[in-house]
Design a protein around this motif. Structure first.
Motif, PDB file in Angstrom:
ATOM      1  N   GLU A   7       0.860  -1.186   0.000  1.00 26.92           N
ATOM      2  CA  GLU A   7       0.000   0.000   0.000  1.00 26.92           C
ATOM      3  C   GLU A   7       0.890   1.227   0.000  1.00 26.92           C
ATOM      4  OE1 GLU A   7      -3.126   2.336   2.900  1.00 26.92           O
ATOM      5  OE2 GLU A   7      -2.527   0.295   3.360  1.00 26.92           O
ATOM      6  N   VAL A   8       0.775   2.024  -1.020  1.00 31.17           N
ATOM      7  CA  VAL A   8       1.558   3.247  -1.114  1.00 31.17           C
ATOM      8  C   VAL A   8       0.644   4.417  -0.829  1.00 31.17           C
ATOM      9  CG1 VAL A   8       3.012   4.649  -2.581  1.00 31.17           C
ATOM     10  CG2 VAL A   8       3.026   2.172  -2.845  1.00 31.17           C
ATOM     11  N   LYS A   9       0.962   5.166   0.173  1.00 34.76           N
ATOM     12  CA  LYS A   9       0.119   6.285   0.570  1.00 34.76           C
ATOM     13  C   LYS A   9       0.675   7.580   0.032  1.00 34.76           C
ATOM     14  CE  LYS A   9      -1.576   4.308   4.903  1.00 34.76           C
ATOM     15  NZ  LYS A   9      -1.712   4.512   6.352  1.00 34.76           N
ATOM     16  N   SER A  10      -0.194   8.388  -0.530  1.00 27.87           N
ATOM     17  CA  SER A  10       0.238   9.737  -0.897  1.00 27.87           C
ATOM     18  C   SER A  10       0.298  10.553   0.368  1.00 27.87           C
ATOM     19  CB  SER A  10      -0.756  10.369  -1.873  1.00 27.87           C
ATOM     20  OG  SER A  10      -2.014  10.482  -1.274  1.00 27.87           O
ATOM     21  N   THR A  11       1.207  11.492   0.414  1.00 25.04           N
ATOM     22  CA  THR A  11       1.387  12.258   1.643  1.00 25.04           C
ATOM     23  C   THR A  11       1.740  13.691   1.354  1.00 25.04           C
ATOM     24  OG1 THR A  11       2.689  12.425   3.670  1.00 25.04           O
ATOM     25  CG2 THR A  11       3.842  11.596   1.759  1.00 25.04           C
ATOM     26  N   GLU A  12       1.416  14.516   2.278  1.00 28.66           N
ATOM     27  CA  GLU A  12       1.865  15.917   2.202  1.00 28.66           C
ATOM     28  C   GLU A  12       2.939  16.070   3.248  1.00 28.66           C
ATOM     29  OE1 GLU A  12      -0.293  20.161   1.949  1.00 28.66           O
ATOM     30  OE2 GLU A  12      -0.871  18.860   3.576  1.00 28.66           O
ATOM     31  N   ASN A  13       4.193  16.098   2.793  1.00 28.25           N
ATOM     32  CA  ASN A  13       5.288  16.128   3.745  1.00 28.25           C
ATOM     33  C   ASN A  13       5.487  17.519   4.315  1.00 28.25           C
ATOM     34  OD1 ASN A  13       6.925  17.603   1.841  1.00 28.25           O
ATOM     35  ND2 ASN A  13       7.119  15.664   0.724  1.00 28.25           N
ATOM     36  N   GLU A  14       6.488  17.617   5.207  1.00 31.96           N
ATOM     37  CA  GLU A  14       6.735  18.876   5.901  1.00 31.96           C
ATOM     38  C   GLU A  14       6.999  20.022   4.930  1.00 31.96           C
ATOM     39  OE1 GLU A  14       5.697  17.646   9.262  1.00 31.96           O
ATOM     40  OE2 GLU A  14       7.217  16.385   8.423  1.00 31.96           O
ATOM     41  N   THR A  15       7.837  19.769   3.912  1.00 29.92           N
ATOM     42  CA  THR A  15       8.107  20.831   2.958  1.00 29.92           C
ATOM     43  C   THR A  15       6.899  21.103   2.097  1.00 29.92           C
ATOM     44  OG1 THR A  15       9.045  19.192   1.450  1.00 29.92           O
ATOM     45  CG2 THR A  15      10.570  20.355   2.878  1.00 29.92           C
ATOM     46  N   GLY A  16       6.071  20.096   1.901  1.00 29.60           N
ATOM     47  CA  GLY A  16       4.870  20.290   1.105  1.00 29.60           C
ATOM     48  C   GLY A  16       3.884  21.207   1.775  1.00 29.60           C
ATOM     49  N   THR A  17       3.792  21.154   3.098  1.00 31.48           N
ATOM     50  CA  THR A  17       2.851  22.032   3.783  1.00 31.48           C
ATOM     51  C   THR A  17       3.242  23.483   3.589  1.00 31.48           C
ATOM     52  OG1 THR A  17       4.145  21.812   5.805  1.00 31.48           O
ATOM     53  CG2 THR A  17       2.287  20.326   5.546  1.00 31.48           C
ATOM     54  N   ALA A  18       4.531  23.722   3.580  1.00 34.93           N
ATOM     55  CA  ALA A  18       4.954  25.095   3.334  1.00 34.93           C
ATOM     56  C   ALA A  18       4.553  25.545   1.947  1.00 34.93           C
ATOM     57  CB  ALA A  18       6.474  25.213   3.507  1.00 34.93           C
ATOM     58  N   ALA A  19       4.673  24.632   0.989  1.00 32.00           N
ATOM     59  CA  ALA A  19       4.319  25.000  -0.376  1.00 32.00           C
ATOM     60  C   ALA A  19       2.836  25.260  -0.507  1.00 32.00           C
ATOM     61  CB  ALA A  19       4.750  23.881  -1.330  1.00 32.00           C
ATOM     62  N   SER A  20       2.018  24.437   0.189  1.00 36.28           N
ATOM     63  CA  SER A  20       0.585  24.652   0.076  1.00 36.28           C
ATOM     64  C   SER A  20       0.188  25.975   0.682  1.00 36.28           C
ATOM     65  CB  SER A  20      -0.168  23.495   0.758  1.00 36.28           C
ATOM     66  OG  SER A  20       0.093  23.483   2.134  1.00 36.28           O
ATOM     67  N   SER A  21       0.800  26.305   1.809  1.00 39.82           N
ATOM     68  CA  SER A  21       0.504  27.604   2.392  1.00 39.82           C
ATOM     69  C   SER A  21       0.939  28.719   1.473  1.00 39.82           C
ATOM     70  CB  SER A  21       1.215  27.737   3.758  1.00 39.82           C
ATOM     71  OG  SER A  21       0.755  26.769   4.639  1.00 39.82           O
ATOM     72  N   GLY A  22       2.105  28.506   0.848  1.00 40.10           N
ATOM     73  CA  GLY A  22       2.570  29.503  -0.095  1.00 40.10           C
ATOM     74  C   GLY A  22       1.634  29.655  -1.261  1.00 40.10           C
ATOM     75  N   GLY A  23       1.008  28.508  -1.700  1.00 41.51           N
ATOM     76  CA  GLY A  23       0.063  28.581  -2.793  1.00 41.51           C
ATOM     77  C   GLY A  23      -1.154  29.398  -2.426  1.00 41.51           C
ATOM     78  N   GLN A  24      -1.638  29.210  -1.175  1.00 41.27           N
ATOM     79  CA  GLN A  24      -2.783  29.987  -0.745  1.00 41.27           C
ATOM     80  C   GLN A  24      -2.449  31.472  -0.719  1.00 41.27           C
ATOM     81  OE1 GLN A  24      -3.780  28.265   3.018  1.00 41.27           O
ATOM     82  NE2 GLN A  24      -4.590  26.387   2.141  1.00 41.27           N
ATOM     83  N   SER A  25      -1.253  31.818  -0.194  1.00 40.36           N
ATOM     84  CA  SER A  25      -0.882  33.223  -0.136  1.00 40.36           C
ATOM     85  C   SER A  25      -0.644  33.780  -1.534  1.00 40.36           C
ATOM     86  CB  SER A  25       0.363  33.405   0.735  1.00 40.36           C
ATOM     87  OG  SER A  25       1.463  32.697   0.181  1.00 40.36           O
ATOM     88  N   LEU A  26      -0.243  32.925  -2.491  1.00 45.97           N
ATOM     89  CA  LEU A  26      -0.055  33.376  -3.867  1.00 45.97           C
ATOM     90  C   LEU A  26      -1.388  33.824  -4.463  1.00 45.97           C
ATOM     91  CD1 LEU A  26       1.656  33.755  -6.399  1.00 45.97           C
ATOM     92  CD2 LEU A  26       1.266  31.339  -6.939  1.00 45.97           C
ATOM     93  N   TRP A  27      -2.455  33.059  -4.210  1.00 45.00           N
ATOM     94  CA  TRP A  27      -3.765  33.455  -4.732  1.00 45.00           C
ATOM     95  C   TRP A  27      -4.224  34.768  -4.112  1.00 45.00           C
ATOM     96  CZ3 TRP A  27      -5.308  31.749  -9.082  1.00 45.00           C
ATOM     97  CH2 TRP A  27      -5.017  30.448  -9.494  1.00 45.00           C
ATOM     98  N   LEU A  28      -3.927  34.960  -2.829  1.00 47.03           N
ATOM     99  CA  LEU A  28      -4.271  36.225  -2.188  1.00 47.03           C
ATOM    100  C   LEU A  28      -3.473  37.367  -2.817  1.00 47.03           C
ATOM    101  CD1 LEU A  28      -5.711  37.829   0.015  1.00 47.03           C
ATOM    102  CD2 LEU A  28      -3.851  37.221   1.590  1.00 47.03           C
ATOM    103  N   PHE A  29      -2.193  37.114  -3.109  1.00 45.52           N
ATOM    104  CA  PHE A  29      -1.352  38.119  -3.745  1.00 45.52           C
ATOM    105  C   PHE A  29      -1.883  38.469  -5.136  1.00 45.52           C
ATOM    106  CE2 PHE A  29       2.362  38.951  -6.544  1.00 45.52           C
ATOM    107  CZ  PHE A  29       2.735  40.174  -5.998  1.00 45.52           C
ATOM    108  N   ILE A  30      -2.339  37.467  -5.886  1.00 41.92           N
ATOM    109  CA  ILE A  30      -2.922  37.710  -7.212  1.00 41.92           C
ATOM    110  C   ILE A  30      -4.172  38.577  -7.092  1.00 41.92           C
ATOM    111  CG2 ILE A  30      -4.139  36.583  -9.124  1.00 41.92           C
ATOM    112  CD1 ILE A  30      -2.157  34.269  -8.860  1.00 41.92           C
TER     113      ILE A  30
END
Length: 647
Positions: free
Chosen positions: A159-182
């Motif tokens: 069973e291979v699980k997809s995961t949001e790793n520690e660095t990924g959480t930073a990227a997702s937060s950055g993505g949210q702030s990018l939309w706010l910046f746009i």
């Protein structure tokens, strides 16, 4: 024409490609079981031009590929990791040593022997780092899960699980702030249209395109090209900052050095005084006349120069919007300047283009008048308030201690109180029209403004002001912080055993927390107390740092863990404190001698963790185990991160 179209296509393509998150290494997992012996198979697929580091690297080198198991007591390792292909050996200029790495595809196989025939699940993650000739991704984690000894149907499956790793959480937060910046960029573009030096240009611009409007197809093509030209001109300006033409450290320089911050404050102040009506800011007539004469040529060439003329003439009003956007974008790095100016230009140019295509809609627009000057005055108040942030950056980075949180808030209270008085007609400037009565719109704007003033006033008595925490100075050690006083005093008592904090006479942690500001001293204290260390790479001028500290950190459970369970180490990467000559260090990245505390801390972050983004959090447990987390504004996510270090 072809050159302009090519440049525009290139910009749009770059925008779409560069805005994506880089993920050059993908993992897949499989297994083979033969009785109690199992082969765990880890397969990496690596993008062209990138490489993945070997599992065995010399001390002091980059992060090796490592397989971390949740519970290794369930099995025994049989032999070493088998590698296909054998890693290539290259000399790494950065680390000045020979290192092994894989390119293309790599299959790593670890043989184990299960200790029981009962159903078992083996879980863990791969810690790895990808690099190319120019850059590296931060250390990443990819989780895996293998199940063995299940029923006949599931036996031997993986069973291979997809995961949001520690660095990924930073990227997702950055993505949210990018939309706010746009969104902010687009709103700034629309707001710029309502300024006195832009709005009156609309009829003049539309009248230019009404020539030859009898050919409808040609009019539509010319109007669209005019709008696209405006977008291209603004985007090219953003591209200059995105592609690094001003150097890779321009973001850090703009954020922390006193010269650009003083310059930006002066520009905002001058624009504000101009908007109040003291004088008019105009560009040289020769520049305007030259571009305007080219616009008379007509056709697509004329449309382009008409767009250039529109941008140049409007600069005396769009300057503050453009400057603020670029400053914000450059501080976050990447393609944000290009993205921000693209959406600013899109919002700014769309109304011009639509009215050029449909000139009959011009009659429905409101006429120029006193309301335009009122908008200009409102912008003046806002510029005056926000320009203060650049003085605050200088004060915090250089440790002057002049513009404290209380003084800063007091100035804002006065500025926005005067803005509220302007809305209800109690203040009038030289270019304002007579206001016989207060309209409904002004009434509601005044209510909103005075409500904001009351909100700011609570900050003088310790309220965290979370919604604007990124724009104001942090609370000082002497400030009363609601909900944080008790835990802070406890932290002071518990950490006094390790002695006074180095640089503690100048630096402090927010919300009354006690901690350390020197990497080695903080880790030594954590080891002495047998507690994990929370290393926070942060900055005086870092907006996201302030936002996290004044929102996420104030969660009662978070504050309790940080003050009681951790030794907190705050490493300011933009601090200008001069180091004693005996403390100078030579950078592992570029070989330069680092003579300030901020440069030393930044070098630690880059060399150990492969990133310079802040805030960046690292938990260092007493046994040396480390966990990483970037920026997040989710309280539960940060709380779980801290709990992980205490398990």
């Amino acid at each position: 024409m072809k050159k302009i179209t090519f440049v525009l296509a290139l910009i749009v393509t770059t925008l779409l490609v560069q805005a994506q998150i880089v993920n050059p290494t993908k993992w897949s997992f499989d297994s083979r079981q033969n009785g109690d012996e199992v082969d765990l198979i880890f397969e990496a697929t690596i993008d062209d031009g990138w490489h993945l580091y070997d599992t065995d690297l010399p001390e002091g080198g980059p992060i090796a590929t490592t397989f971390v198991f949740e519970d290794s007591t369930l099995f025994d390792f049989v032999g070493n990791i088998q590698k296909d292909p054998v890693p290539e050996i290259h000399f790494d200029e950065t680390f000045q040593m020979n290192v092994g790495y894989f390119g293309g595809k790599a299959t790593l196989t670890q043989k184990i022997k299960l200790k029981s025939s009962d159903p078992v699940e083996i879980k863990g993650y791969v810690l790895f780092m990808s690099c190319n000739d120019e850059t590296c991704t931060p250390p990443e984690e990819s989780e895996f899960s293998f199940k063995f000894n299940q029923d006949a149907k599931a036996a031997g499956t993986t069973e291979v699980k997809s995961t949001e790793n520690e660095t990924g959480t930073a990227a997702s937060s950055g993505g949210q702030s990018l939309w706010l910046f746009i969104l902010i960029s687009a709103l700034a573009g629309f707001a710029a249209i309502l300024t006195p030096c832009v709005f009156p240009m609309i009829p003049m611009t539309v009248s230019f395109f009404m020539r030859g409007s009898e050919n409808r197809a040609k009019a539509v093509r010319t109007g669209l090209f005019f709008g696209l030209s405006i977008v291209a001109i603004f985007t090219l300006l953003g591209a200059l900052f995105s592609i690094g033409i001003f150097g890779p450290n321009v973001g850090n320089i703009l954020s922390t050095h006193w010269i650009p911050n003083l310059l930006f404050f002066t520009l905002f102040l001058v624009f504000a005084i101009s908007f109040f009506g003291a004088f008019e800011m105009v560009l040289p007539n020769s520049l305007v006349n030259k571009t305007d004469s080219q616009a008379d040529k007509g056709g697509l060439v004329g449309a382009f120069f008409m767009a250039l003329t529109t941008v140049i003439v409007s600069f005396s009003c769009t300057g503050p919007f453009i400057g603020a956007l670029i400053i914000e974008a450059v501080q976050h790095g990447g393609m944000r300047p290009l993205i921000g100016m693209f959406f600013f230009g899109l919002a700014f140019g769309t109304p011009f283009a639509m009215l050029a295509i449909f000139p009959s809609a011009l009659s429905k627009l409101p006429k120029s008048g006193g309301w335009l000057n009122s908008i200009k005055v409102v912008f003046a108040f806002i510029l005056l308030a926000f320009g203060l942030k650049f003085l605050s950056n200088i004060d915090q980075v250089y440790g002057f201690g002049i513009l404290s949180r209380e003084i800063y808030l007091s100035i804002w209270i006065v500025v926005f109180f005067l803005l509220g008085m302007y809305f209800i007609g109690k203040i009038k400037f030289s270019h304002d029209s007579d206001l016989p009565y207060v309209g409904v719109g002004r009434l509601f704007l005044s209510i909103a403004t005075f409500t904001f003033v009351v909100y700011l006033f609570t900050g003088l008595f310790g309220a965290p002001l979370r919604t604007i925490s990124a724009l104001i100075p942090p609370a000082s050690e002497q400030s009363f912080v609601m909900g944080g006083a008790a835990s802070a005093s406890h932290a002071t008592a518990q950490q006094a055993e390790c002695g006074p904090a180095k640089y503690g006479d100048k630096l402090h942690l927010p919300n009354g927390l006690s901690g350390y500001f020197d990497y080695e001293q903080g880790l030594a204290c954590a080891k002495e107390q047998g507690k994990p260390a929370l290393v926070v790479f942060k900055g005086h001028a870092c907006a996201n740092c302030k936002k996290m500290e004044n929102s996420v950190w104030l969660n009662p459970d978070v504050m309790k863990m940080m003050s009681e369970k951790y030794v907190v180490i705050g490493l300011y990467t933009d601090d200008r404190t001069k180091l004693e000559e005996s403390e100078w260090v030579t950078s592992k990245e570029d070989g330069k001698v680092l003579k300030t505390l901020g440069k030393k801390n930044l070098d630690i972050q880059i060399s150990k963790y492969g990133t310079n983004s802040i805030p960046f959090h690292v938990i260092v447990e007493p046994d040396g185990t480390e966990y990483e987390l970037g920026v997040t504004f989710k309280e539960e996510e940060f709380k779980s991160f801290l709990e992980k270090g205490l398990e």
